[in-house]
Design a protein around this motif. Structure first.
Motif, PDB file in Angstrom:
ATOM      1  N   GLY A   1      -3.964  -1.947  -2.413  1.00 51.79           N
ATOM      2  CA  GLY A   1      -4.527  -1.995  -0.898  1.00 51.79           C
ATOM      3  C   GLY A   1      -4.547  -0.994  -0.104  1.00 51.79           C
ATOM      4  O   GLY A   1      -4.271   0.258  -0.696  1.00 51.79           O
ATOM      5  N   SER A   2      -4.913  -1.154   0.988  1.00 51.14           N
ATOM      6  CA  SER A   2      -4.738   0.287   1.944  1.00 51.14           C
ATOM      7  C   SER A   2      -3.811   0.204   2.901  1.00 51.14           C
ATOM      8  O   SER A   2      -3.561  -0.800   3.753  1.00 51.14           O
ATOM      9  CB  SER A   2      -6.326   0.292   2.791  1.00 51.14           C
ATOM     10  OG  SER A   2      -7.329   0.336   1.914  1.00 51.14           O
ATOM     11  N   LEU A   3      -3.282   1.604   3.258  1.00 46.24           N
ATOM     12  CA  LEU A   3      -2.073   1.634   4.270  1.00 46.24           C
ATOM     13  C   LEU A   3      -2.989   1.562   5.592  1.00 46.24           C
ATOM     14  O   LEU A   3      -3.868   2.298   5.985  1.00 46.24           O
ATOM     15  CB  LEU A   3      -1.598   2.913   3.849  1.00 46.24           C
ATOM     16  CG  LEU A   3      -0.354   3.405   4.688  1.00 46.24           C
ATOM     17  CD1 LEU A   3       0.808   2.267   4.384  1.00 46.24           C
ATOM     18  CD2 LEU A   3       0.033   4.699   4.522  1.00 46.24           C
ATOM     19  N   SER A   4      -2.244   0.592   6.295  1.00 45.50           N
ATOM     20  CA  SER A   4      -2.695   0.490   7.633  1.00 45.50           C
ATOM     21  C   SER A   4      -2.218   1.591   8.620  1.00 45.50           C
ATOM     22  O   SER A   4      -2.762   2.013   9.674  1.00 45.50           O
ATOM     23  CB  SER A   4      -2.588  -0.981   8.322  1.00 45.50           C
ATOM     24  OG  SER A   4      -1.210  -1.147   8.315  1.00 45.50           O
ATOM     25  N   ASP A   5      -1.073   2.124   8.329  1.00 49.00           N
ATOM     26  CA  ASP A   5      -0.442   3.260   9.330  1.00 49.00           C
ATOM     27  C   ASP A   5      -0.648   4.414   8.432  1.00 49.00           C
ATOM     28  O   ASP A   5      -0.653   4.949   7.529  1.00 49.00           O
ATOM     29  CB  ASP A   5       1.131   2.972   8.971  1.00 49.00           C
ATOM     30  CG  ASP A   5       1.662   4.075   9.882  1.00 49.00           C
ATOM     31  OD1 ASP A   5       1.016   5.062  10.425  1.00 49.00           O
ATOM     32  OD2 ASP A   5       3.038   4.122   9.944  1.00 49.00           O
ATOM     33  N   GLU A   6      -2.060   5.270   9.361  1.00 50.52           N
ATOM     34  CA  GLU A   6      -2.429   6.342   8.809  1.00 50.52           C
ATOM     35  C   GLU A   6      -1.756   7.663   9.445  1.00 50.52           C
ATOM     36  O   GLU A   6      -2.229   8.863   9.249  1.00 50.52           O
ATOM     37  CB  GLU A   6      -3.863   6.395   9.271  1.00 50.52           C
ATOM     38  CG  GLU A   6      -4.779   5.430   8.593  1.00 50.52           C
ATOM     39  CD  GLU A   6      -4.770   5.696   7.061  1.00 50.52           C
ATOM     40  OE1 GLU A   6      -5.122   6.690   6.653  1.00 50.52           O
ATOM     41  OE2 GLU A   6      -4.754   4.894   6.293  1.00 50.52           O
TER      42      GLU A   6
ATOM     43  N   GLY B   1      -2.742   6.234   1.053  1.00 55.66           N
ATOM     44  CA  GLY B   1      -2.734   6.533   2.264  1.00 55.66           C
ATOM     45  C   GLY B   1      -2.875   8.362   2.458  1.00 55.66           C
ATOM     46  O   GLY B   1      -2.775   8.741   1.368  1.00 55.66           O
TER      47      GLY B   1
ATOM     48  N   ALA C   1       0.782  -1.269   0.050  1.00 59.75           N
ATOM     49  CA  ALA C   1      -0.093  -0.046  -0.189  1.00 59.75           C
ATOM     50  C   ALA C   1       0.781   1.284  -0.073  1.00 59.75           C
ATOM     51  O   ALA C   1       0.281   2.383  -0.204  1.00 59.75           O
ATOM     52  CB  ALA C   1      -0.953  -0.017   1.279  1.00 59.75           C
ATOM     53  N   GLU C   2       2.143   0.971   0.028  1.00 58.70           N
ATOM     54  CA  GLU C   2       3.184   2.168   0.255  1.00 58.70           C
ATOM     55  C   GLU C   2       4.401   1.771  -0.233  1.00 58.70           C
ATOM     56  O   GLU C   2       4.937   0.692   0.120  1.00 58.70           O
ATOM     57  CB  GLU C   2       3.061   2.863   1.705  1.00 58.70           C
ATOM     58  CG  GLU C   2       4.268   3.803   1.928  1.00 58.70           C
ATOM     59  CD  GLU C   2       4.533   4.353   3.199  1.00 58.70           C
ATOM     60  OE1 GLU C   2       4.401   5.800   3.192  1.00 58.70           O
ATOM     61  OE2 GLU C   2       4.497   3.604   4.069  1.00 58.70           O
TER      62      GLU C   2
END
Length: 185
Positions: free
Chosen positions: A24-29, A53, A2-3
């Motif tokens: 996907g989505s970045l879990s660390d916002e 993100g 995601a990053e």
């Protein structure tokens, strides 16, 4: 991932035909700045970030302009894209930005409309501005020192100027127009 974050103390070059895609989505916002350099460690370098993100910028100290970021006719796909260098930034006219709701250009110094070949900073030409805003998202221009404007009118959609100083270089009128114009430091 995601990053995707590419970093170097010297140069980064992305070749023509390259594809960098955040999935996907970045879990660390976290959305704070990357802190680069301090009183004993050099902050000289370059970063390319493509992510799904929040926007993240850099805050550099103790740096020189001895770094460069060159991106050829590549495709970068993610909701946030950041081009950052303490030195030079060169973007190919055929660069494609997909899905970007936030695009950032960060440098030691940034100039708009500057035609002086000896200018010590990254010059945002009308062509570079079109590249950076092609996805229709917000453009952030982040300078570690100043954003300099040659006389003229500059039109944007959603733009954020993030610098300690905004300066006119020609002594004449500078007009900045935009749907949303944000100033920060």
């Amino acid at each position: 991932a995601a990053e995707i974050l590419l970093a170097a103390t010297g140069a980064i070059s992305v070749a023509d035909g390259s594809v960098i895609t955040a999935t996907g989505s970045l879990s660390d916002e976290r959305d704070g700045a990357y802190l680069l350099g301090d009183s004993t460690t050099a902050g000289t370098g370059t970063l390319l970030r493509v992510a799904n993100g929040p926007e993240r910028l850099t805050r550099r100290t103790n740096f020189t302009n001895a770094a460069s970021l060159t991106v050829g006719a590549a495709t970068l796909s993610g909701t946030t894209v950041m081009f950052d260098s303490s030195g030079r930034v060169a973007l190919a006219d055929a660069l494609v930005l997909k899905n970007a709701t936030s695009v950032a250009l960060a440098a030691g110094r940034i100039g708009l409309g500057i035609t002086d070949a000896g200018y010590d900073g990254v010059v945002v030409t009308p062509q570079m501005q079109a590249l950076l805003t092609q996805s229709g998202g917000r453009l952030t221009l982040r300078s570690q020192s100043s954003i300099d404007f040659a006389d003229g009118t500059y039109s944007f959609g959603d733009v954020r100027f993030d610098a300690a100083t905004l300066a006119g270089t020609g002594g004449g009128a500078v007009v900045v127009e935009g749907d949303t114009v944000t100033l920060s430091n």
